[in-house]
Design an enzyme around this catalytic site. Sequence first.
Site, PDB file in Angstrom:
ATOM      1  N   ASN A  10       0.861  -1.186   0.000  1.00  0.00           N
ATOM      2  CA  ASN A  10       0.000   0.000   0.000  1.00  0.00           C
ATOM      3  C   ASN A  10       0.898   1.236   0.000  1.00  0.00           C
ATOM      4  O   ASN A  10       1.510   1.559   1.018  1.00  0.00           O
ATOM      5  CB  ASN A  10      -0.893  -0.029   1.254  1.00  0.00           C
ATOM      6  N   LYS A  12      -0.024   4.228  -0.195  1.00  0.00           N
ATOM      7  CA  LYS A  12      -0.716   5.390   0.407  1.00  0.00           C
ATOM      8  C   LYS A  12      -0.555   6.600  -0.518  1.00  0.00           C
ATOM      9  O   LYS A  12      -0.474   6.423  -1.735  1.00  0.00           O
ATOM     10  CB  LYS A  12      -0.207   5.622   1.834  1.00  0.00           C
ATOM     11  N   HIS A 102      -9.663   1.241   5.214  1.00  0.00           N
ATOM     12  CA  HIS A 102      -8.365   1.423   5.878  1.00  0.00           C
ATOM     13  C   HIS A 102      -8.540   2.385   7.057  1.00  0.00           C
ATOM     14  O   HIS A 102      -9.313   3.348   6.971  1.00  0.00           O
ATOM     15  CB  HIS A 102      -7.342   1.980   4.882  1.00  0.00           C
ATOM     16  N   GLU A 104      -6.805   4.723   8.095  1.00  0.00           N
ATOM     17  CA  GLU A 104      -6.523   6.131   7.777  1.00  0.00           C
ATOM     18  C   GLU A 104      -7.726   6.796   7.111  1.00  0.00           C
ATOM     19  O   GLU A 104      -7.921   8.008   7.223  1.00  0.00           O
ATOM     20  CB  GLU A 104      -5.268   6.227   6.889  1.00  0.00           C
ATOM     21  N   GLU A 151      -5.310  -4.849  10.738  1.00  0.00           N
ATOM     22  CA  GLU A 151      -4.275  -3.835  10.897  1.00  0.00           C
ATOM     23  C   GLU A 151      -4.505  -3.075  12.211  1.00  0.00           C
ATOM     24  O   GLU A 151      -5.295  -2.118  12.239  1.00  0.00           O
ATOM     25  CB  GLU A 151      -4.318  -2.828   9.739  1.00  0.00           C
ATOM     26  N   GLY A 157       2.773   2.234  10.758  1.00  0.00           N
ATOM     27  CA  GLY A 157       3.793   3.277  10.607  1.00  0.00           C
ATOM     28  C   GLY A 157       4.603   3.551  11.856  1.00  0.00           C
ATOM     29  O   GLY A 157       5.291   4.566  11.942  1.00  0.00           O
ATOM     30  N   SER A 188       3.565  -2.209  10.076  1.00  0.00           N
ATOM     31  CA  SER A 188       5.028  -2.266  10.213  1.00  0.00           C
ATOM     32  C   SER A 188       5.639  -3.598   9.764  1.00  0.00           C
ATOM     33  O   SER A 188       6.641  -4.042  10.323  1.00  0.00           O
ATOM     34  CB  SER A 188       5.442  -1.927  11.647  1.00  0.00           C
TER      35      SER A 188
HETATM   36  P1  13P Z   1       3.087   0.407   7.548  1.00  0.00           P
HETATM   37  O1  13P Z   1       3.596  -0.895   6.969  1.00  0.00           O
HETATM   38  O2  13P Z   1       3.825   1.605   7.053  1.00  0.00           O
HETATM   39  O3  13P Z   1       3.001   0.309   9.038  1.00  0.00           O
HETATM   40  O4  13P Z   1       1.586   0.598   7.004  1.00  0.00           O
HETATM   41  C1  13P Z   1       0.685  -0.432   7.165  1.00  0.00           C
HETATM   42  C2  13P Z   1      -0.566  -0.081   6.461  1.00  0.00           C
HETATM   43  O5  13P Z   1      -1.310   0.775   6.886  1.00  0.00           O
HETATM   44  C3  13P Z   1      -0.845  -0.796   5.212  1.00  0.00           C
HETATM   45  O6  13P Z   1      -2.152  -0.575   4.779  1.00  0.00           O
END
Ligand code: 13P
Length: 228
Positions: A10, A12, A102, A104, A151, A157, A188
């Site tokens: 991803n 983002k 997600h 976010e 997640e 992150g 992560s």
């Molecule tokens: P990270 O691997 O940067 O922690 O992000 C995970 C994520 O949100 C994937 O959708």
Amino acid sequence: MNGKKYIIGNWKSNKILSDVRSWFTKFNSLYKSDNKISLDNLEIVICPPFIYLPEADNLIKKFNLPISLGVQDISPFPQGAYTGEVGASQIADFAKFVLVGHSERRSNFGETDKLLFAKVDQADKNGLQVVYCVADNQTLIPQSVTMVAYEPVWAIGTGKTESGENAGKVADSIRGNLKTLKIIYGGSVNSKNITDFLTGNRLDGVLPGGASLDAGSFWEMIVNASRI
Ligand code: 13P
């Protein structure tokens, strides 16, 4: 759960066009220089920002790469008068997968269960494979969903991860009696810890964010996953 393992990167809201080109060029040279690796047990997916879907699609075809495309979001409406939205039928020209819900998007854009269910409905009507993201085993999951991404928000992150063992336990509790529900883990994930998540057959894959941004670290995850 003995099927293919999914590695879904991803990106983002990262990268500009030149970065996208460099990423695929680097991935191609890593892939072509390793003639021993077998990717038969893996499904590799990249979810770029919408705007780079056509370019990513061209590069995958040009280099003949074993990568499918996904998107990070989808309109809850069909195509039509919905300014700023990208509809499922438009996405389906390029991508096979779509992330829905997600954390976010839930936190930054206030996405509700009702909205997310409408997004899943659009994806279903257009033959897209939904990866429904949940933060825990309490989150509502639409009935048609066949793949869930677990997640935990605290792991995204931050460099902190669930252990493979714990992620497997949460996956089992999300799965419940739905034995065929695929569950992947995100938060992560990197080339060092990916093996922990993919051994033991409780998880069907991983959803790395940060570690997918560099083609080298993404390739390392693939190499390590291919050895399991
Ligand atoms: P990270 O691997 O940067 O922690 O992000 C995970 C994520 O949100 C994937 O959708």
